[in-house]
Write a protein that holds these residues in place. Structure first.
Motif, mmCIF file in Angstrom:
data_model
loop_
_atom_site.group_PDB
_atom_site.id
_atom_site.type_symbol
_atom_site.label_atom_id
_atom_site.label_comp_id
_atom_site.label_asym_id
_atom_site.label_seq_id
_atom_site.Cartn_x
_atom_site.Cartn_y
_atom_site.Cartn_z
ATOM 1 N N LEU A 96 0.877 -1.528 -0.154
ATOM 2 C CA LEU A 96 0.051 -0.340 0.363
ATOM 3 C C LEU A 96 1.132 1.208 0.010
ATOM 4 O O LEU A 96 0.743 2.278 -0.542
ATOM 5 N N LEU A 97 1.911 1.236 1.060
ATOM 6 C CA LEU A 97 3.367 2.221 1.083
ATOM 7 C C LEU A 97 3.348 2.714 -0.426
ATOM 8 O O LEU A 97 3.902 3.559 -0.671
ATOM 9 N N GLU A 98 3.935 1.744 -0.811
ATOM 10 C CA GLU A 98 4.583 1.441 -2.215
ATOM 11 C C GLU A 98 3.537 2.143 -3.806
ATOM 12 O O GLU A 98 3.708 2.953 -4.448
ATOM 13 N N ASN A 99 2.688 1.806 -3.676
ATOM 14 C CA ASN A 99 1.520 2.088 -4.254
ATOM 15 C C ASN A 99 1.203 3.518 -4.021
ATOM 16 O O ASN A 99 0.759 4.612 -4.929
ATOM 17 N N LEU A 100 1.066 4.036 -3.057
ATOM 18 C CA LEU A 100 0.934 5.211 -2.645
ATOM 19 C C LEU A 100 1.763 6.151 -3.041
ATOM 20 O O LEU A 100 1.806 7.590 -3.268
ATOM 21 N N ASN A 101 3.272 6.065 -3.108
ATOM 22 C CA ASN A 101 4.467 6.751 -3.562
ATOM 23 C C ASN A 101 4.232 6.927 -5.076
ATOM 24 O O ASN A 101 4.478 7.755 -5.257
ATOM 25 N N LYS A 102 3.556 5.576 -5.732
ATOM 26 C CA LYS A 102 3.463 5.643 -7.064
ATOM 27 C C LYS A 102 2.340 6.000 -7.426
ATOM 28 O O LYS A 102 2.839 7.612 -8.307
ATOM 29 N N LEU A 103 1.291 6.705 -6.677
ATOM 30 C CA LEU A 103 0.593 8.102 -6.680
ATOM 31 C C LEU A 103 0.793 9.301 -6.762
ATOM 32 O O LEU A 103 0.167 9.712 -7.609
ATOM 33 N N GLU A 104 1.893 9.330 -5.519
ATOM 34 C CA GLU A 104 1.780 10.506 -5.366
ATOM 35 C C GLU A 104 3.244 10.980 -6.557
ATOM 36 O O GLU A 104 3.472 12.332 -7.201
ATOM 37 N N ASP A 105 3.479 10.236 -7.060
ATOM 38 C CA ASP A 105 5.013 10.670 -7.837
ATOM 39 C C ASP A 105 4.149 10.482 -9.218
ATOM 40 O O ASP A 105 3.986 11.971 -10.172
ATOM 41 N N ALA A 106 3.159 10.144 -9.838
ATOM 42 C CA ALA A 106 2.082 10.244 -11.270
ATOM 43 C C ALA A 106 1.261 11.475 -10.878
ATOM 44 O O ALA A 106 1.714 12.063 -12.048
ATOM 45 N N GLU A 107 0.941 12.143 -9.312
ATOM 46 C CA GLU A 107 0.233 12.590 -9.022
ATOM 47 C C GLU A 107 1.035 14.554 -9.869
ATOM 48 O O GLU A 107 0.546 15.139 -10.379
ATOM 49 N N THR A 108 2.506 14.082 -8.864
ATOM 50 C CA THR A 108 3.009 15.255 -9.505
ATOM 51 C C THR A 108 3.939 15.839 -10.817
ATOM 52 O O THR A 108 3.526 16.376 -11.322
ATOM 53 N N ARG A 109 3.797 14.010 -11.472
ATOM 54 C CA ARG A 109 3.764 14.378 -12.965
ATOM 55 C C ARG A 109 2.339 14.949 -13.903
ATOM 56 O O ARG A 109 2.754 15.519 -14.683
ATOM 57 N N LEU A 110 1.503 15.002 -13.356
ATOM 58 C CA LEU A 110 0.385 14.712 -13.761
ATOM 59 C C LEU A 110 0.117 16.733 -13.439
ATOM 60 O O LEU A 110 -0.416 17.147 -14.453
ATOM 61 N N ALA A 111 0.833 17.258 -12.437
ATOM 62 C CA ALA A 111 0.252 18.074 -11.649
ATOM 63 C C ALA A 111 1.270 18.896 -13.110
ATOM 64 O O ALA A 111 0.859 20.121 -13.543
#
Length: 193
Positions: A96-111
């Motif tokens: 879950l933490l790994e997926n959360l980190n991936k999601l945060e990275d994807a969110e940063t790239r999307l922003a």
């Protein structure tokens, strides 16, 4: 007193004490013998508080041991299940933490992508607005006549008031009115102070 009398006194006392001890011991043994002789053999022994002691047979001991082993096996099984669940929870938390980190990275790239697109779009609108402002008002009015009122209002809102007025004056009354309504209503829902 003479010395012989002094020596006899402790001896006499010692003999008296030994005699008393022997007498006391024989009385105790006699009372125990009487108690044993008077108690029936089929009576169960009792404790000081009066509770009856029960003798446990080998069969009962074996049954009790079997029950204890069974209970121990169940406890071991439950503990193993709990340990496995704990491992599963730790693993799920790590995933879950790994997926959360991936999601945060994807969110940063999307922003960042959205910001680039918005910036590019804003740059394009500004450039196109400058082009329309540089055109002769009659030529720009011909283009604005073909545009959707909301789309045209977006450009006119970015233009200087004199350039926007020149283009609006070249439009038909219906089109100029529709664009003016859109421009006027843009901030209608904005909170008022």
């Amino acid at each position: 007193m003479t010395e012989s009398k002094k020596a006899r006194s402790p001896r006499k006392i010692l003999i008296f004490v030994v005699a008393m001890l022997l007498l006391s011991g024989s009385l105790r043994l006699g009372s125990v013998g009487i108690a044993i002789a008077s108690s029936p053999e089929d009576t169960e022994p009792s404790t000081e508080d009066g509770a009856t002691l029960e003798c446990v047979t080998d069969a009962e001991t074996q049954e009790l041991m079997a029950l204890l082993r069974e209970r121990s096996d169940r406890v071991a099984e439950v503990e193993a299940t709990q340990a496995q669940r704990q491992k599963d929870l730790v693993q799920a938390e790590a995933e879950l933490l790994e997926n959360l980190n991936k999601l945060e990275d994807a969110e940063t790239r999307l922003a960042a992508t959205i910001q680039r697109v918005d910036g590019a779009s804003s740059d394009d609108v500004s450039r196109l607005t400058s082009v329309y402002e540089s055109m002769k008002p009659k030529d720009a009015a011909l283009l604005f006549e073909q545009m959707n009122p909301e789309f045209a209002a977006g450009f006119l809102a970015e233009m200087s008031p004199s350039a926007a007025a020149g283009i609006l004056s070249g439009l038909t009354a219906e089109k100029a009115y529709a664009i003016s309504v859109v421009l006027a209503g843009r901030n209608a829902n904005a909170p008022k102070i």
